[in-house]
Design a protein around this motif. Structure first.
Motif, PDB file in Angstrom:
ATOM      1  N   PRO A  68       0.821  -1.216   0.000  1.00  0.00           N
ATOM      2  CA  PRO A  68       0.000   0.000   0.000  1.00  0.00           C
ATOM      3  C   PRO A  68       0.852   1.261   0.000  1.00  0.00           C
ATOM      4  N   PHE A  69       0.192   2.370  -0.244  1.00  0.00           N
ATOM      5  CA  PHE A  69       0.846   3.673  -0.095  1.00  0.00           C
ATOM      6  C   PHE A  69       1.099   3.917   1.390  1.00  0.00           C
ATOM      7  N   VAL A  70       2.323   4.315   1.711  1.00  0.00           N
ATOM      8  CA  VAL A  70       2.701   4.591   3.103  1.00  0.00           C
ATOM      9  C   VAL A  70       3.339   5.972   3.178  1.00  0.00           C
ATOM     10  N   LEU A  71       2.893   6.750   4.131  1.00  0.00           N
ATOM     11  CA  LEU A  71       3.443   8.076   4.408  1.00  0.00           C
ATOM     12  C   LEU A  71       4.278   7.982   5.677  1.00  0.00           C
ATOM     13  N   VAL A  72       5.543   8.389   5.589  1.00  0.00           N
ATOM     14  CA  VAL A  72       6.476   8.272   6.711  1.00  0.00           C
ATOM     15  C   VAL A  72       6.979   9.658   7.099  1.00  0.00           C
ATOM     16  N   VAL A  73       7.059   9.914   8.385  1.00  0.00           N
ATOM     17  CA  VAL A  73       7.622  11.162   8.887  1.00  0.00           C
ATOM     18  C   VAL A  73       8.683  10.853   9.928  1.00  0.00           C
ATOM     19  N   ASP A  74       9.864  11.436   9.730  1.00  0.00           N
ATOM     20  CA  ASP A  74      10.950  11.388  10.709  1.00  0.00           C
ATOM     21  C   ASP A  74      11.093  12.823  11.221  1.00  0.00           C
ATOM     22  N   PRO A  75      10.338  13.201  12.253  1.00  0.00           N
ATOM     23  CA  PRO A  75      10.275  14.615  12.648  1.00  0.00           C
ATOM     24  C   PRO A  75      11.608  15.194  13.096  1.00  0.00           C
ATOM     25  N   TYR A  99       1.738   6.256   8.357  1.00  0.00           N
ATOM     26  CA  TYR A  99       0.384   5.832   8.013  1.00  0.00           C
ATOM     27  C   TYR A  99       0.447   4.919   6.792  1.00  0.00           C
ATOM     28  N   ALA A 100      -0.378   3.903   6.764  1.00  0.00           N
ATOM     29  CA  ALA A 100      -0.634   3.133   5.540  1.00  0.00           C
ATOM     30  C   ALA A 100      -2.076   3.366   5.139  1.00  0.00           C
ATOM     31  N   HIS A 101      -2.320   3.536   3.841  1.00  0.00           N
ATOM     32  CA  HIS A 101      -3.693   3.636   3.343  1.00  0.00           C
ATOM     33  C   HIS A 101      -4.237   2.224   3.172  1.00  0.00           C
ATOM     34  N   VAL A 102      -5.348   1.955   3.837  1.00  0.00           N
ATOM     35  CA  VAL A 102      -5.925   0.610   3.845  1.00  0.00           C
ATOM     36  C   VAL A 102      -7.431   0.721   3.595  1.00  0.00           C
ATOM     37  N   PRO A 103      -8.105  -0.391   3.311  1.00  0.00           N
ATOM     38  CA  PRO A 103      -9.551  -0.326   3.110  1.00  0.00           C
ATOM     39  C   PRO A 103     -10.286   0.208   4.334  1.00  0.00           C
ATOM     40  N   HIS A 104     -11.427   0.799   4.085  1.00  0.00           N
ATOM     41  CA  HIS A 104     -12.275   1.341   5.144  1.00  0.00           C
ATOM     42  C   HIS A 104     -12.564   0.262   6.195  1.00  0.00           C
ATOM     43  N   GLY A 105     -12.282   0.586   7.446  1.00  0.00           N
ATOM     44  CA  GLY A 105     -12.564  -0.332   8.541  1.00  0.00           C
ATOM     45  C   GLY A 105     -11.647  -1.526   8.636  1.00  0.00           C
ATOM     46  N   ASP A 106     -10.518  -1.509   7.940  1.00  0.00           N
ATOM     47  CA  ASP A 106      -9.590  -2.645   7.939  1.00  0.00           C
ATOM     48  C   ASP A 106      -9.161  -2.981   9.370  1.00  0.00           C
ATOM     49  N   PRO A 107      -9.271  -4.253   9.788  1.00  0.00           N
ATOM     50  CA  PRO A 107      -8.955  -4.607  11.173  1.00  0.00           C
ATOM     51  C   PRO A 107      -7.505  -5.018  11.399  1.00  0.00           C
ATOM     52  N   ARG A 108      -6.671  -5.066  10.348  1.00  0.00           N
ATOM     53  CA  ARG A 108      -5.318  -5.611  10.476  1.00  0.00           C
ATOM     54  C   ARG A 108      -4.384  -4.703  11.273  1.00  0.00           C
ATOM     55  N   ASP A 109      -3.551  -5.321  12.108  1.00  0.00           N
ATOM     56  CA  ASP A 109      -2.467  -4.598  12.754  1.00  0.00           C
ATOM     57  C   ASP A 109      -1.456  -4.219  11.665  1.00  0.00           C
ATOM     58  N   PRO A 110      -1.123  -2.929  11.522  1.00  0.00           N
ATOM     59  CA  PRO A 110      -0.305  -2.515  10.378  1.00  0.00           C
ATOM     60  C   PRO A 110       1.200  -2.562  10.597  1.00  0.00           C
ATOM     61  N   VAL A 111       1.681  -2.975  11.764  1.00  0.00           N
ATOM     62  CA  VAL A 111       3.103  -2.826  12.064  1.00  0.00           C
ATOM     63  C   VAL A 111       3.976  -3.561  11.053  1.00  0.00           C
ATOM     64  N   ALA A 112       3.730  -4.833  10.829  1.00  0.00           N
ATOM     65  CA  ALA A 112       4.576  -5.603   9.913  1.00  0.00           C
ATOM     66  C   ALA A 112       4.472  -5.069   8.486  1.00  0.00           C
TER      67      ALA A 112
END
Length: 497
Positions: free
Chosen positions: A337-344, A362-375
């Protein structure tokens, strides 16, 4: 305490902006927040180490630097410093290649090679008319633009960069990806008129006011706004979820920094059937799945130039982003997926300590997606920054589904408070001449579900407050918001009427 004149429900940037404006007008204001701390999308907190501050929702603020409300409020005079990385944003590609957007337009164009002149021809006219472009896009969008030339410029470019014609405007993958990564901030199918407008607005600001981060974290903006509310007699009630308008007492005006779904929940039995039906039909977009990392060193990007940007778009080529963003909008999960990363800490070194620094994603995922996004997010970063996983000290993921539990305005993880379709970009949340009014007397909406929509700019709050001041209190002029008390009515009218 005396009965307040105004109740504000929700203390995100728009609720705080509304409260500041009403309190500055001499009214007694009470704010209600379901969370234990204020700020909404501006919250910051230590998550893994007391010395390291993480931004819980928003982290980078291009609109805060140009918003008519926040410019009038004068963040700098209140001790909020907006800091800039050497580059505004970057977009890594395969084989160690990357495109980088610097605040210096000439430097950016030089890095884009044979597309440099085309990038300049797109961005320079927008920069030349930046005040008018920003004023138009951060308005209530119900009156003709003051500068017709700027409006025609934006419309002409939206017809190109909000459609498949945009693929023919650049010759290289780098330039195409650099602009498409910005368009993806619309969080929806690509390309689209809404994504084209976002690309033009945020894209040109990268070479103008920039994409800054607040020193010390986004919470500093919320703190400054809240301090001003308190200084003018406003009170805060945290840990207090409003379930019915009756709970607010006999106030003269209610301003709701809540989404369409929450408004129906709070006021449903009072709402006219047709209006309630329209709010219920309000569409929501894809979700954002958030990951906070605590890492031991700067992100080891394969291309060191990427490390000069605080904001990085991980989307691959234009064709890949079009495919995955459109699939995500249809509810189909994607492996990349598209991922937006910030290193402040690239912009604000004080956010880091020896061997520890925050990374926001942030990762853009389907509406209401229940998956843990860490991996998922970690692997996307690792692809363009080999060895990143070895630097991770701690991590925390919030699924799109859980984001709504954290903040009911983020329905299904939609952090934009409503899908950015062409219709809903303007007619938010329902078609009304004054989009901040409701059929209920004295009740106004001031959230991102109203124009001008998502982003940390406070303009929805300001515009709703302006409407309430005129209709409920007979006040035709807005108060000064500057610490010095200097009047800014003329500036405000020019930017928002």
């Amino acid at each position: 305490m005396d009965t307040p004149d105004v109740a504000v429900v929700g203390t995100g940037p728009n609720g705080l902006a509304a409260a500041v404006t009403m309190a500055r007008a001499g009214l007694r204001v009470a704010l209600y927040e379901q969370a234990e701390d204020i700020g909404g999308g501006l919250r910051s907190a230590p998550l893994f180490d007391d010395a390291i501050t993480h931004d819980i929702c928003s982290a980078v603020h291009p609109l805060a630097a140009v918003s008519p409300f926040l410019r009038g409020f004068d963040l700098a005079a209140r001790g909020v410093e907006l800091l800039h990385a050497p580059a505004a944003y970057a977009h890594p590609l395969a084989n160690g290649r990357a495109a980088v957007a610097y605040r210096d337009l000439a430097m950016t164009c030089a890095g884009l090679g044979r597309d440099g002149d085309r990038w300049r021809r797109l961005m320079q006219p927008l920069l030349d008319h930046s005040d008018a472009v920003v004023g138009m896009m951060l308005s209530a969008q119900r009156t003709p633009p003051r500068e017709v030339g700027a409006a025609l410029l934006v419309l002409r470019q939206i017809l190109v960069h909000g459609t498949t014609l945009t693929r023919h405007r650049f010759r290289t993958d780098a330039a195409r990806a650099l602009l498409t990564g910005v368009a993806a901030h619309a969080v929806g199918p690509l390309p689209s008129p809404a994504s084209g407008a976002v690309a033009l607005l945020l894209g040109h600001l990268a070479h103008g006011a920039g994409w800054p981060v607040p020193r010390g974290g986004s919470g500093r903006i919320a703190d400054a706004l809240a301090d001003d509310v308190r200084a003018h007699g406003g009170t805060f009630h945290t840990g207090c979820r409003v379930n019915d308008l009756d709970e607010l007492g006999p106030v003269r005006a209610v301003l709701l920094d809540v989404g369409a779904k929450e408004f129906v929940r709070i006021a449903g039995r009072r709402l006219p059937t047709g209006y309630a039906r329209a709010l219920t039909a309000f569409r929501y977009g894809p979700g954002a799945a958030k990951v906070d990392f605590l890492v031991s060193e700067p992100i080891p990007w394969a291309n060191p130039e990427v490390g000069k940007a605080a904001t990085v778009h991980l989307g691959g080529t234009q064709a890949h982003m079009w495919r995955v963003e459109s699939r995500t909008a249809r509810g189909l999960p994607c492996a990349e997926p598209f991922v937006l990363v910030v290193d402040p800490a690239v912009a604000d070194p004080g956010r880091a300590r020896p061997g520890l620094r925050p990374v926001w994603a942030y990762a853009h995922v389907p509406h209401g997606d229940p998956r843990d996004p860490v991996a998922l997010v970690r692997s996307r970063i690792e692809r363009f920054a080999p060895g990143f996983a070895d630097t991770v000290v701690a991590s925390r993921g919030i699924s799109a589904r859980d984001y709504e539990r954290y903040n009911p305005n983020y329905v299904g993880g939609d952090i934009g408070a409503g899908a950015m379709t062409l219709r809903q970009s303007v007619l938010r949340p329902t078609p009304r001449l004054d989009p901040h009014t409701t059929p209920l007397s004295g009740v106004y909406l001031c959230s991102a579900a109203t124009p001008p929509g998502p982003g940390v700019h406070g303009m929805s709050g300001l515009l709703a407050a302006r409407s309430a001041l005129r209709r409920e209190f007979g006040m035709r002029s807005l108060p000064s918001l500057e610490p010095s008390g200097r009047q800014w009515r003329v500036f405000l009218r020019r930017e928002t009427d």
